[in-house]
Design a protein around this motif. Structure first.
Motif, short mmCIF file in Angstrom:
data_model
loop_
_atom_site.label_atom_id
_atom_site.label_comp_id
_atom_site.label_asym_id
_atom_site.label_seq_id
_atom_site.Cartn_x
_atom_site.Cartn_y
_atom_site.Cartn_z
N PHE A 155 0.86 -1.18 0.00
CA PHE A 155 0.00 0.00 0.00
C PHE A 155 0.90 1.23 0.00
CE2 PHE A 155 -2.34 -3.40 1.92
CZ PHE A 155 -3.60 -3.30 1.36
N ALA A 156 0.57 2.20 -0.85
CA ALA A 156 1.39 3.40 -0.94
C ALA A 156 0.51 4.63 -1.03
CB ALA A 156 2.30 3.33 -2.16
N GLU A 157 0.95 5.69 -0.39
CA GLU A 157 0.32 7.00 -0.56
C GLU A 157 1.24 7.79 -1.46
OE1 GLU A 157 -1.60 9.44 2.68
OE2 GLU A 157 0.15 10.68 2.21
N LEU A 158 0.69 8.26 -2.58
CA LEU A 158 1.47 8.98 -3.58
C LEU A 158 0.90 10.37 -3.78
CD1 LEU A 158 1.61 6.08 -6.21
CD2 LEU A 158 3.31 6.62 -4.46
N GLY A 159 1.77 11.33 -3.92
CA GLY A 159 1.36 12.71 -4.18
C GLY A 159 1.77 13.11 -5.59
N MET A 160 0.78 13.54 -6.38
CA MET A 160 1.04 13.92 -7.76
C MET A 160 0.43 15.26 -8.08
SD MET A 160 0.42 10.08 -8.61
CE MET A 160 -0.60 10.24 -7.22
N SER A 161 0.90 15.85 -9.15
CA SER A 161 0.40 17.17 -9.53
C SER A 161 -0.88 17.12 -10.33
CB SER A 161 1.48 17.93 -10.33
OG SER A 161 1.80 17.21 -11.50
N SER A 162 -1.18 15.96 -10.95
CA SER A 162 -2.37 15.90 -11.81
C SER A 162 -2.86 14.46 -11.94
CB SER A 162 -2.03 16.43 -13.20
OG SER A 162 -1.11 15.56 -13.84
N GLU A 163 -4.07 14.31 -12.45
CA GLU A 163 -4.61 12.98 -12.72
C GLU A 163 -3.82 12.31 -13.84
OE1 GLU A 163 -8.83 13.21 -13.25
OE2 GLU A 163 -9.14 13.93 -11.21
N LYS A 164 -3.31 13.06 -14.79
CA LYS A 164 -2.49 12.50 -15.86
C LYS A 164 -1.23 11.88 -15.26
CE LYS A 164 0.11 13.46 -20.06
NZ LYS A 164 1.06 12.43 -19.75
N GLN A 165 -0.61 12.57 -14.33
CA GLN A 165 0.58 12.02 -13.69
C GLN A 165 0.24 10.73 -12.94
OE1 GLN A 165 2.51 14.45 -10.70
NE2 GLN A 165 4.37 13.22 -10.77
N LEU A 166 -0.93 10.69 -12.30
CA LEU A 166 -1.37 9.47 -11.62
C LEU A 166 -1.51 8.33 -12.62
CD1 LEU A 166 -2.52 7.77 -9.28
CD2 LEU A 166 -4.74 8.82 -9.77
N LEU A 167 -2.19 8.58 -13.73
CA LEU A 167 -2.38 7.55 -14.74
C LEU A 167 -1.04 7.05 -15.28
CD1 LEU A 167 -4.16 5.82 -16.56
CD2 LEU A 167 -4.26 7.75 -18.14
#
Length: 96
Positions: free
Chosen positions: A61-73
């Motif tokens: 399980f990981a908590e990730l911080g991204m700038s956008s939904e595109k970066q998440l994808l």
């Protein structure tokens, strides 16, 4: 217990509310014998805020911080989903 300092409360603002990107909880199922390798690879990513290993149907399980939904994808599809030993990835975020 509060008076002894054994229990305390902490609060923080989630980045979505600050307009600074999104936070995603990502769970990963791993092939046998690859949990440590997958967890360490995710933990080495700059987006990783925390990484935990568990037992059960999901392993990492990981908590990730991204700038956008595109970066998440991109991260889920092109990176975590293609890690050696990763068999399935399940992202979850409040804005997705």
């Amino acid at each position: 217990m509060l008076a002894t300092g054994r229990v305390f409360f902490a609060a923080g603002l989630v980045t979505e509310y600050l307009g600074e990107g999104i936070t995603a909880e990502v769970s990963v199922r791993c092939a046998p014998g690859s949990v440590r390798e997958v967890a360490e690879a995710i933990a080495a990513r700059p987006e990783a805020r925390s990484v935990e290993v568990a037992t059960g149907s999901l392993d990492v399980f990981a908590e990730l911080g991204m700038s956008s939904e595109k970066q998440l994808l991109d991260l889920v599809d092109a990176v975590v989903g293609r890690l050696k030993g990763s068999t399935s990835v399940r992202p979850c975020c409040s804005t997705c």
